[in-house]
Design a protein around this motif. Sequence first.
Motif, PDB file in Angstrom:
ATOM      1  N   THR A 284     -17.102 -22.659 -15.865  1.00 53.29           N
ATOM      2  CA  THR A 284     -16.708 -23.092 -14.520  1.00 53.29           C
ATOM      3  C   THR A 284     -15.234 -22.877 -14.212  1.00 53.29           C
ATOM      4  OG1 THR A 284     -18.500 -24.711 -14.532  1.00 53.29           O
ATOM      5  CG2 THR A 284     -16.782 -24.996 -12.880  1.00 53.29           C
ATOM      6  N   PRO A 285     -14.286 -23.438 -14.980  1.00 50.82           N
ATOM      7  CA  PRO A 285     -12.874 -23.268 -14.595  1.00 50.82           C
ATOM      8  C   PRO A 285     -12.386 -21.830 -14.703  1.00 50.82           C
ATOM      9  CG  PRO A 285     -13.039 -24.313 -16.753  1.00 50.82           C
ATOM     10  CD  PRO A 285     -14.425 -24.254 -16.197  1.00 50.82           C
ATOM     11  N   ILE A 286     -13.073 -21.014 -15.496  1.00 50.40           N
ATOM     12  CA  ILE A 286     -12.670 -19.620 -15.647  1.00 50.40           C
ATOM     13  C   ILE A 286     -13.135 -18.799 -14.448  1.00 50.40           C
ATOM     14  CG2 ILE A 286     -12.686 -17.637 -17.182  1.00 50.40           C
ATOM     15  CD1 ILE A 286     -11.459 -20.263 -18.330  1.00 50.40           C
ATOM     16  N   LEU A 287     -14.408 -18.935 -14.077  1.00 53.37           N
ATOM     17  CA  LEU A 287     -14.912 -18.211 -12.914  1.00 53.37           C
ATOM     18  C   LEU A 287     -14.171 -18.606 -11.640  1.00 53.37           C
ATOM     19  CD1 LEU A 287     -18.808 -17.857 -12.944  1.00 53.37           C
ATOM     20  CD2 LEU A 287     -17.087 -16.076 -13.125  1.00 53.37           C
ATOM     21  N   ASN A 288     -13.765 -19.874 -11.550  1.00 49.20           N
ATOM     22  CA  ASN A 288     -13.100 -20.344 -10.336  1.00 49.20           C
ATOM     23  C   ASN A 288     -11.683 -19.802 -10.185  1.00 49.20           C
ATOM     24  OD1 ASN A 288     -15.331 -21.708  -9.453  1.00 49.20           O
ATOM     25  ND2 ASN A 288     -14.674 -23.702 -10.188  1.00 49.20           N
ATOM     26  N   GLN A 289     -11.198 -19.050 -11.177  1.00 49.30           N
ATOM     27  CA  GLN A 289      -9.934 -18.333 -11.006  1.00 49.30           C
ATOM     28  C   GLN A 289     -10.089 -17.149 -10.054  1.00 49.30           C
ATOM     29  OE1 GLN A 289      -7.515 -17.412 -14.630  1.00 49.30           O
ATOM     30  NE2 GLN A 289      -9.320 -18.166 -15.671  1.00 49.30           N
TER      31      GLN A 289
ATOM     32  N   ARG B 142     -11.794 -11.156 -22.582  1.00 48.77           N
ATOM     33  CA  ARG B 142     -12.278 -12.138 -23.563  1.00 48.77           C
ATOM     34  C   ARG B 142     -11.303 -13.303 -23.718  1.00 48.77           C
ATOM     35  NH1 ARG B 142     -16.141 -12.791 -27.254  1.00 48.77           N
ATOM     36  NH2 ARG B 142     -15.690 -13.726 -29.276  1.00 48.77           N
ATOM     37  N   GLN B 143     -10.005 -13.012 -23.611  1.00 46.99           N
ATOM     38  CA  GLN B 143      -9.020 -14.080 -23.714  1.00 46.99           C
ATOM     39  C   GLN B 143      -9.187 -15.074 -22.565  1.00 46.99           C
ATOM     40  OE1 GLN B 143      -6.529 -13.595 -26.438  1.00 46.99           O
ATOM     41  NE2 GLN B 143      -6.688 -15.802 -26.187  1.00 46.99           N
ATOM     42  N   ASP B 144      -9.480 -14.566 -21.364  1.00 49.04           N
ATOM     43  CA  ASP B 144      -9.745 -15.444 -20.227  1.00 49.04           C
ATOM     44  C   ASP B 144     -10.966 -16.326 -20.491  1.00 49.04           C
ATOM     45  OD1 ASP B 144      -7.665 -14.248 -18.727  1.00 49.04           O
ATOM     46  OD2 ASP B 144      -9.018 -12.695 -17.981  1.00 49.04           O
ATOM     47  N   ILE B 145     -12.020 -15.722 -21.014  1.00 46.30           N
ATOM     48  CA  ILE B 145     -13.296 -16.415 -21.184  1.00 46.30           C
ATOM     49  C   ILE B 145     -13.197 -17.562 -22.178  1.00 46.30           C
ATOM     50  CG2 ILE B 145     -15.682 -16.105 -21.969  1.00 46.30           C
ATOM     51  CD1 ILE B 145     -15.395 -13.155 -20.997  1.00 46.30           C
ATOM     52  N   LEU B 146     -12.397 -17.388 -23.228  1.00 44.88           N
ATOM     53  CA  LEU B 146     -12.330 -18.376 -24.316  1.00 44.88           C
ATOM     54  C   LEU B 146     -11.103 -19.274 -24.230  1.00 44.88           C
ATOM     55  CD1 LEU B 146     -13.514 -16.148 -27.312  1.00 44.88           C
ATOM     56  CD2 LEU B 146     -14.881 -17.591 -25.794  1.00 44.88           C
ATOM     57  N   ARG B 147     -10.478 -19.363 -23.052  1.00 52.51           N
ATOM     58  CA  ARG B 147      -9.248 -20.142 -22.951  1.00 52.51           C
ATOM     59  C   ARG B 147      -9.487 -21.643 -22.908  1.00 52.51           C
ATOM     60  NH1 ARG B 147      -5.708 -18.627 -18.704  1.00 52.51           N
ATOM     61  NH2 ARG B 147      -6.655 -16.564 -18.637  1.00 52.51           N
ATOM     62  N   GLY B 148     -10.734 -22.096 -22.739  1.00 53.60           N
ATOM     63  CA  GLY B 148     -11.018 -23.521 -22.647  1.00 53.60           C
ATOM     64  C   GLY B 148     -11.741 -24.036 -23.875  1.00 53.60           C
ATOM     65  N   ASP B 149     -12.571 -25.070 -23.669  1.00 60.31           N
ATOM     66  CA  ASP B 149     -13.308 -25.663 -24.789  1.00 60.31           C
ATOM     67  C   ASP B 149     -14.640 -24.966 -25.045  1.00 60.31           C
ATOM     68  OD1 ASP B 149     -14.923 -26.495 -22.733  1.00 60.31           O
ATOM     69  OD2 ASP B 149     -14.462 -28.624 -22.924  1.00 60.31           O
ATOM     70  N   GLN B 150     -14.917 -23.882 -24.311  1.00 62.10           N
ATOM     71  CA  GLN B 150     -16.086 -23.023 -24.509  1.00 62.10           C
ATOM     72  C   GLN B 150     -17.409 -23.714 -24.205  1.00 62.10           C
ATOM     73  OE1 GLN B 150     -16.015 -20.960 -28.299  1.00 62.10           O
ATOM     74  NE2 GLN B 150     -13.789 -20.767 -28.242  1.00 62.10           N
TER      75      GLN B 150
ATOM     76  N   ASN C 247     -16.216  -9.301 -21.851  1.00 61.06           N
ATOM     77  CA  ASN C 247     -15.539  -9.411 -20.564  1.00 61.06           C
ATOM     78  C   ASN C 247     -16.578  -9.585 -19.467  1.00 61.06           C
ATOM     79  OD1 ASN C 247     -16.054  -6.605 -19.240  1.00 61.06           O
ATOM     80  ND2 ASN C 247     -15.257  -6.086 -21.271  1.00 61.06           N
ATOM     81  N   ILE C 248     -16.112  -9.956 -18.295  1.00 61.70           N
ATOM     82  CA  ILE C 248     -16.990 -10.232 -17.160  1.00 61.70           C
ATOM     83  C   ILE C 248     -16.497  -9.434 -15.961  1.00 61.70           C
ATOM     84  CG2 ILE C 248     -17.840 -11.999 -15.565  1.00 61.70           C
ATOM     85  CD1 ILE C 248     -17.553 -14.035 -17.785  1.00 61.70           C
ATOM     86  N   LYS C 249     -17.427  -8.801 -15.290  1.00 58.73           N
ATOM     87  CA  LYS C 249     -17.136  -8.029 -14.085  1.00 58.73           C
ATOM     88  C   LYS C 249     -17.852  -8.691 -12.916  1.00 58.73           C
ATOM     89  CE  LYS C 249     -17.852  -3.300 -12.287  1.00 58.73           C
ATOM     90  NZ  LYS C 249     -18.390  -1.956 -12.637  1.00 58.73           N
TER      91      LYS C 249
END
Length: 687
Positions: free
Chosen positions: A64-69, A52-60, A129-131
Motif C-alpha cells: 500500500t504505501p509503496i504503490l501510493n507513491q 526492488r529497493q522501492d518494493i522492500l522499503r517497508g515491513d513487507q 520491479n513493478i510497472k
Amino acid sequence: MKHLYLFFFFFSAILFSQSQNDTTDLKEVVIKADSEIQSDFQSDANVSLLNRQDILRGDQSIITPILNQIPGVYMQQGGLNTNKINIRGIGARAQYETNRLKLYYDNIPLTTANGTSTLDDIDLTNISNIKVIKGPQATEFGAGLGGVIQLKSNLPKKETINSGLIFGSFDYLKQNYSLSQATEDKQIYLSYNNLSSGGFRENSEYQRESYFLNSKWKLSENSDLQFLGQFTSMKGFIPSSLSRTDFENNPESAAFTWAQAKGYESYDSGTFGLNWSQHYDEFYTQNTSVFMNFRDAYEPRPFDILEDQNIGFGIRHVGGVQFSLFEKAAEIKLGGEFMKDDYDVSTFENLYEQNNNQGSLQGEKISDLKQNRQYLELFSTLKIELNSRWNFKFGLATNKTKYEISDRFSTGENAQNGNYDYDRVWLPNFVSQYQFSDNHKISASISRGFSVPTLEQSLTEEGVFNTNLKPEKAWNYEVGYQSKWFGSQLLAEVNAYYMNVENLLVARRVDEDRFVGINAGSTIHPGIEFSFKSNLDLDESLQIQPYFSGNFNFYEFDTFVDGDDNFSGNDLTGVPDRQLNFGLDAVIFNRLYLFFQTNAVSEIPLKDANTEFTESYAFSNLKLDYRFIIFKEIQVSLSAGVNNMFNEKYAASIVTNAVGFGGSEPRYFYPGQGRNYFGGFRLSYNF
C-alpha cells in the motif's frame, strides 16, 4: 519496547564495529543509480516504475504505501485481507476488491476472467520491479479503464540461499526462505513465505502461507521457456467498518455483528503458467503463455455464508516484427488473449445468533449458481520512428465477453438460466512522443477503454445475476512532459489528462454490508500528476535520493441520477482530490540504508450527495537497514522501523454510501493502524 531498545543497541554496535570493513561486495545494492533514472526517462509515455529497493522499503506486509507513491494511484487498506486499488478514480467505487485494472506477472495474467485482481497473493520478495500503466493506453493488455500493473520476476543471476525474519507490533511475524540457482542454461527461484498478525483491532487475526516457483530454461540460442507456479493459503478475520463515533473513540473495536459472527474469509488459490519466448534474428520476437488459476473460498458473513470456487485457464500470444516503412524504422505487434473461468457460487444461512457465542454456523442453502465466463481479446500496435526524436504508436484492441448462467437451486419461473454476452467493443489508441533535446520530451495520447461488471457487482440482493448491467466505457485524452536535469541526477515528470466514463457502475447499499451494482450515468476525470526524483552522490560515503510526487484531481459526476436523487455535478465519491508524497532514501558508507516516506491525503467524499467526508491526513514511515559481509560469502541485513511514526488517526479505507439500519450510525470507516514498530534480519549465502 525493552526488546526494541536492545535491538537498536545491537544494531548500533555492529554499525560502528563494521564501519571499516571492505564494501566491495555490497555495491550491487545502491539505491538509485543514474542509469536507472536514465531508464525511467527512456520508458514509454505514462509508465511508472518501482524497483526492488522501492518494493522492500517497508515491513513487507503489503504494498500500500509503496504503490501510493505513484501519482494517480490510491490503494486503500482496510486490513491485510481487505484492500482495493483505484487508478485515476477508476475502481474507487469498488467496495472490498480491486477491479477495473489488469494484473500480470511477467507475461502471465493474474486477473481472472471475472475482472478481479488480488495483488497480495504474490509476496513482495518475489518481485524484482513493478510497472504501472495508467488509464486505457495499454493496448497489448486489453485497454482496461484503470490500466495495468505488471509484476516483473526476480530470476537469479547466481546461486543463493536467503533466510529472513521480520517481527513487529500486534504479533506481526513474517518468515521468508528462498533458494536460487543460476547456470548458463537455466535459472531457478523457489521461495516460501509465512505471514501472520494478531491485528490491532478485534476480530482481525491474519495468516497467509505461500509457495512460489519461478524458473527459466534456455531451449536454444534464441529460445527460452519459463515456468511459474504459485500457491497461497490464507485465513483472515474481518472486523469490518465502523461508525464515526466508534472510529473516533474506539478504533480497535470490530463492527458488532461481525464480532458476534466471528466473520472471516479463507481461501486456497494458485496460478500456474508456461511462457515460451523466442526471437528469430533481430527482427521477429514472440511470447506465448498458457496458464491456469484456481480459487476455493469460504466466507462466513453476518448476513450469510458464501462459498465460491473458481477454476480458469487461458492462452496469451504476442508477436512482433521490425521492418522499414517508407524508409522509416517500424515495428508491428499482433496478439491475443483468451481466458475462460468456471465459477460456482453458493450462499447459506448464517445461524451465528443461535450458536452460543461460538461464531458462525452454517444453515440451509439460500442460492446455488454457476457461471461460465470467457473473453477473447485481440490487439495490434504499429510503432513508427519518424526520426531519432519523434515516434508514433497506433493501437487497436477488441474484446468479446460472454457468460452462461446455471441456477442449480431454484426451479420453475424463479430459476435463472441462459447464455448472455456483452457487445463487442473496439478500443483504438494513438500515442506520440517527441524528444526535442537530449533531456526533454513531450507526449500526447488519445485512447479508449472499457471494463465489464464483475461477479460481485452482478449479483442482486436476491442472489441472482443482473443481466442488464452494461460495461463502463471511456475516452482518455492526455499530454505529458518529461525532463532530466544536471546530467541524470534529477528526473521531472508532469501529466495532464481528461477521461469521461459512460455507464458508470456504482454500488447501491441494500442491507447492512450488502451492495448491488447499478449503471448510474457518467463521470468526468480531469487531473494533473507530477513527480520529481533525484540521485545525489555527495561523496563516496553518502548517497541520497529525495523524491516528491502528487496529483490534483477534479473528478465529478457528469450525469448521475439514482431514483429520485440527482447527484450530477457532485465530486466523485471514494477518491481524494489531492495526494502528496515526500520521501528520502539514503546510503551511508554503503552500509546503512535509510528510508523515510510521508503520504498526505485530502478529505474524501463518503456519500454521493457530498454531505459526509473523511478528514485529511498525513502519516510517515521510517526504516533503517544495515548490511554487511561476514565470511566473504554471507551478507547480513539488520533492520528496524516504525510505521505511522507520529501516530496519526486516519481512515485507511472507507465504505462509500454506507447506510445506518435500525437506528444505528452508518459505518463508513476502516481505521488505520496507529504507531507500530518492526525489526528483522536477513541472511544471504552466495555459493
